[in-house]
Write an enzyme that holds these catalytic residues in place. Structure first.
Site, PDB file in Angstrom:
ATOM      1  N   GLN A  54       0.948  -1.236   0.020  1.00  0.00           N
ATOM      2  CA  GLN A  54      -0.060  -0.022   0.031  1.00  0.00           C
ATOM      3  C   GLN A  54       0.792   1.253   0.014  1.00  0.00           C
ATOM      4  OE1 GLN A  54      -2.506  -1.586   3.436  1.00  0.00           O
ATOM      5  NE2 GLN A  54      -4.230  -0.119   2.269  1.00  0.00           N
ATOM      6  N   HIS A 139      -6.878  -9.398   6.392  1.00  0.00           N
ATOM      7  CA  HIS A 139      -7.049  -8.238   5.257  1.00  0.00           C
ATOM      8  C   HIS A 139      -5.759  -7.824   5.003  1.00  0.00           C
ATOM      9  CE1 HIS A 139      -9.098  -4.198   3.902  1.00  0.00           C
ATOM     10  NE2 HIS A 139      -7.646  -3.881   4.029  1.00  0.00           N
TER      11      HIS A 139
HETATM   12  O1  GNR Z   1      -8.304   0.984   8.651  1.00  0.00           O
HETATM   13  C1  GNR Z   1      -8.754  -0.189   8.269  1.00  0.00           C
HETATM   14  N1  GNR Z   1      -9.771  -0.797   8.895  1.00  0.00           N
HETATM   15  C2  GNR Z   1     -10.381  -2.089   8.569  1.00  0.00           C
HETATM   16  C3  GNR Z   1     -11.509  -2.314   8.917  1.00  0.00           C
HETATM   17  C4  GNR Z   1     -12.161  -3.492   8.898  1.00  0.00           C
HETATM   18  C5  GNR Z   1     -11.435  -4.545   8.299  1.00  0.00           C
HETATM   19  C6  GNR Z   1      -9.976  -4.249   7.896  1.00  0.00           C
HETATM   20  C7  GNR Z   1      -9.438  -2.840   8.069  1.00  0.00           C
HETATM   21  S1  GNR Z   1      -7.803  -2.556   7.550  1.00  0.00           S
HETATM   22  C8  GNR Z   1      -7.917  -1.039   7.279  1.00  0.00           C
HETATM   23  C9  GNR Z   1      -6.693  -0.320   6.583  1.00  0.00           C
HETATM   24  C10 GNR Z   1      -6.147  -0.876   5.314  1.00  0.00           C
HETATM   25  O2  GNR Z   1      -6.555  -0.511   4.528  1.00  0.00           O
HETATM   26  N2  GNR Z   1      -5.366  -1.803   5.775  1.00  0.00           N
HETATM   27  O3  GNR Z   1      -4.893  -2.529   4.651  1.00  0.00           O
HETATM   28 NI    NI Z   2      -6.325  -2.593   3.040  1.00  0.00          NI
END
Ligand code: GNR
Ligand code: NI
Length: 173
Positions: A54, A139
């Protein structure tokens, strides 16, 4: 990577967000410096997790912090993180992504996971997580494999989000 510059968070459709990141061979000062700068970018955003792709770096590095604003920071730094166990139980929760700004959707994932990784000293560790931490770790590890939360949605929902982002970008630029 150069020293102290602020890292910019890339948004879809940056090609690196679709690429598989490279394993880190050794946790050295460069990797530790990257993690500190990723934490700064994540807190500034703000977000609860950030993966190196990212910020334009194709290496398997992740930072996470789920502490609330009124709590002391609780950063977790993970190098080469890997899901080594996932629960059969799944849960659905709303996700957002700093690379898909303003877009949110419900995503189904295993409720709990165990993740093996190297810490900032290169020592092997494991973390057992459920709830939001489990969701966030999955994630972030997805990002290292070029997978975005939209890839877990139906084509209909995914295209709705990608079209909205494309329109936002047109209206802005
Ligand atoms: O800030 C973030 N909040 C979030 C909310 C629910 C599940 C995953 C995340 S990660 C995200 C930041 C992000 O894009 N990380 O890659
Ligand atoms: Ni993300």
């Amino acid at each position: 990577m150069n020293g102290t510059e602020t890292l910019l968070i890339l948004e879809v459709p940056a090609p690196i967000l679709k690429a598989k990141a490279e394993r880190v061979a050794a946790v050295d000062d460069g990797v530790r410096d990257l993690m500190e700068r990723m934490l700064a970018a994540m807190y500034a955003a703000p977000g609860i997790g950030l993966a190196a792709p990212q910020v334009g770096v194709g290496r398997r590095v992740v930072v996470v912090d789920l502490a609330k604003e009124d709590e002391p920071p609780a950063p977790i730094r993970l190098v080469n993180p890997e899901v080594v166990w996932r629960s059969d139980e799944e849960s659905i929760g709303e996700e957002g992504c700093l690379s898909l700004p303003g877009q949110y959707a419900d995503v189904r994932r295993p409720e709990s996971v165990r993740v093996a990784y190297l810490d900032e000293h290169g020592s092997p560790r494991e973390i057992a997580a459920g709830g939001l931490l489990a969701r966030c770790l999955q994630h972030e590890i997805d990002h290292l494999d070029g997978i975005l939360f939209t890839d877990h949605l139906s084509a209909l929902k995914r295209n709705m989000i990608l079209r909205k982002l494309a329109k936002r970008r047109r209206d802005r630029d």
